[in-house]
Write an enzyme that holds these catalytic residues in place. Structure first.
Site, PDB file in Angstrom:
ATOM      1  N   THR A  84     -18.474   6.866  55.432  1.00  0.00           N
ATOM      2  CA  THR A  84     -18.483   5.849  54.570  1.00  0.00           C
ATOM      3  C   THR A  84     -19.689   4.975  55.055  1.00  0.00           C
ATOM      4  O   THR A  84     -20.271   5.306  55.967  1.00  0.00           O
ATOM      5  CB  THR A  84     -17.117   4.880  54.691  1.00  0.00           C
ATOM      6  OG1 THR A  84     -17.400   4.011  53.549  1.00  0.00           O
ATOM      7  CG2 THR A  84     -17.191   4.229  55.984  1.00  0.00           C
ATOM      8  N   ILE A 137     -17.915   7.594  46.878  1.00  0.00           N
ATOM      9  CA  ILE A 137     -19.326   7.061  47.203  1.00  0.00           C
ATOM     10  C   ILE A 137     -19.122   5.835  47.976  1.00  0.00           C
ATOM     11  O   ILE A 137     -18.246   4.938  47.655  1.00  0.00           O
ATOM     12  CB  ILE A 137     -20.098   6.713  45.972  1.00  0.00           C
ATOM     13  CG1 ILE A 137     -20.162   8.049  45.202  1.00  0.00           C
ATOM     14  CG2 ILE A 137     -21.444   6.079  46.148  1.00  0.00           C
ATOM     15  CD1 ILE A 137     -21.013   7.971  43.966  1.00  0.00           C
ATOM     16  N   CYS A 138     -19.621   5.885  49.181  1.00  0.00           N
ATOM     17  CA  CYS A 138     -19.647   4.580  49.864  1.00  0.00           C
ATOM     18  C   CYS A 138     -18.172   4.071  50.181  1.00  0.00           C
ATOM     19  O   CYS A 138     -17.510   4.787  50.803  1.00  0.00           O
ATOM     20  CB  CYS A 138     -20.430   3.391  49.176  1.00  0.00           C
ATOM     21  SG  CYS A 138     -20.739   1.810  50.167  1.00  0.00           S
ATOM     22  N   THR A 139     -17.632   2.816  50.153  1.00  0.00           N
ATOM     23  CA  THR A 139     -16.531   2.237  50.380  1.00  0.00           C
ATOM     24  C   THR A 139     -15.368   3.016  49.636  1.00  0.00           C
ATOM     25  O   THR A 139     -14.170   2.721  49.678  1.00  0.00           O
ATOM     26  CB  THR A 139     -16.328   0.888  50.645  1.00  0.00           C
ATOM     27  OG1 THR A 139     -16.786   0.591  49.219  1.00  0.00           O
ATOM     28  CG2 THR A 139     -17.223   0.328  51.578  1.00  0.00           C
TER      29      THR A 139
END
Length: 347
Positions: free
Chosen positions: A132, A112-114
């Site tokens: 990302t 998730i995300c970074t």
């Protein structure tokens, strides 16, 4: 006898993003069978079972260490705060070894995300498409040039490795996984329980910082809602632009700015989603599913499903069939609406 729930391990590293950390537990815990049994279990671990700091000012005290990954069916790495992307935790050989071992034995790996920085540092994204948070895209490209980064989408599903964009896109990815595992009906119920949309239009391109649109530019939201109730009709770009009281050029520009998609791609995506829902929840023949979802013919629907999910309608129905009451009939279509028609209509 029911099968055991799918086991999910959430791997939290130092400066874990609070929302990213809580998203898997919140979303997957709402996925239930028709007999109200939990379809997933979610547990959290850290290297050495040590407490880690969150980006929100609290500590995470886990119940498990990295050994949790040894028995997980899915491993999820939440995002870490931007200042920690250069931290040793991202490059921890113990973390990389555990992630690769889970991948090698067949576990599904997600970020998730970074959290994508962690997967990339472990070598799990080399040569793969991934995404990302858009704000970290350039840093990601410089550090991991072998990854086929697409910062314009909400998530990327590359089989057993999946990545999502920033923060709330983790919700989109988790719902996508539930939909893939158990069908749209289960995913839609989870979305309702969490009071979030079952899917969002477009990608994160719509959230990238841009100059604020001129206040005289009207929104296309009303027309999108209007179109969603007419997916079975052979809609054209000129019809949608006319409904929005805009020129085709202005409508197309505003539509893409608001959704991250062209009108043609948006309509194709929603028709595909509707076709999948009908295949899962009704006994309608494939040709009627094609008509009601706006593809016109069974051949057109088969081609689209092959392109989007890699299987024909009958195979998809066998995999994701859920009992439901058939829908009332809808009027037949004269023709399928293809992207070729849209392009010619826009000229």
């Amino acid at each position: 006898m029911t099968s055991r729930p799918h086991r999910i391990a959430v791997l939290a590293l130092d400066q874990v993003v609070g929302l990213d950390l809580g998203t898997p537990s919140q979303i997957f815990s709402t996925a239930r069978s028709t007999t109200n049994e939990h379809l997933y279990t979610v547990d959290t671990c850290t290297p050495g079972r040590r407490p880690v700091r969150s980006s929100a000012g609290f500590q995470v005290v886990p119940d498990h260490g990295l050994e949790l990954l040894d028995r997980a069916d899915t491993v999820i790495v939440p995002g870490v705060h931007g200042a920690s992307l250069d931290d040793r935790a991202i490059l921890d050989p113990e973390v990389h070894k555990a992630l690769n071992a889970a991948y090698e034995r067949g576990a599904r790996i997600m970020s998730i995300c970074t959290g994508a920085f962690v997967l990339a540092a472990a070598g799990l994204l080399d040569g793969r498409p991934a995404t990302t948070h858009w704000a970290y895209a350039e840093r990601f490209r410089r550090r991991h040039p072998n990854v086929r980064l697409d910062p314009g989408v909400l998530f990327v599903d590359d089989g057993n490795v999946l990545t999502s964009a920033g923060v709330a896109a983790g919700i989109d990815l988790c719902l996508h996984v539930i939909r893939t595992d158990h069908g749209s009906a289960v995913a839609n119920r989870s979305a309702r329980r969490c009071v979030v949309p079952p899917w969002r239009d477009g990608g994160q391109a719509q959230f990238i910082e841009r100059p604020v649109p001129h206040p005289s530019d009207a929104s296309t939201a009303a027309t999108r809602q209007w179109a969603q109730h007419r997916l079975h009709e052979p809609l054209t770009l000129r019809q949608l632009a006319g409904h929005a009281s805009m020129s085709v050029r202005t409508f197309t520009r505003r539509f893409r700015a608001e959704t991250g998609l062209s009108p043609a791609r948006w309509l194709l995506q929603h028709r595909t989603d509707h076709a999948r829902l009908l295949l899962e929840t009704t006994d309608l023949p494939v040709d009627q599913v094609a008509q009601r979802s706006g593809f016109g013919t069974a051949a057109a629907l088969r081609q689209q499903l092959h392109q989007s999910i890699g299987v024909p309608p009958t195979t998809y129905r066998r995999t994701f069939r859920h009992p439901a009451t058939p829908l009332p009939p809808s009027p037949p279509l004269d023709r399928a609406n293809t992207e070729k028609e849209w392009l010619s209509d826009a000229e």
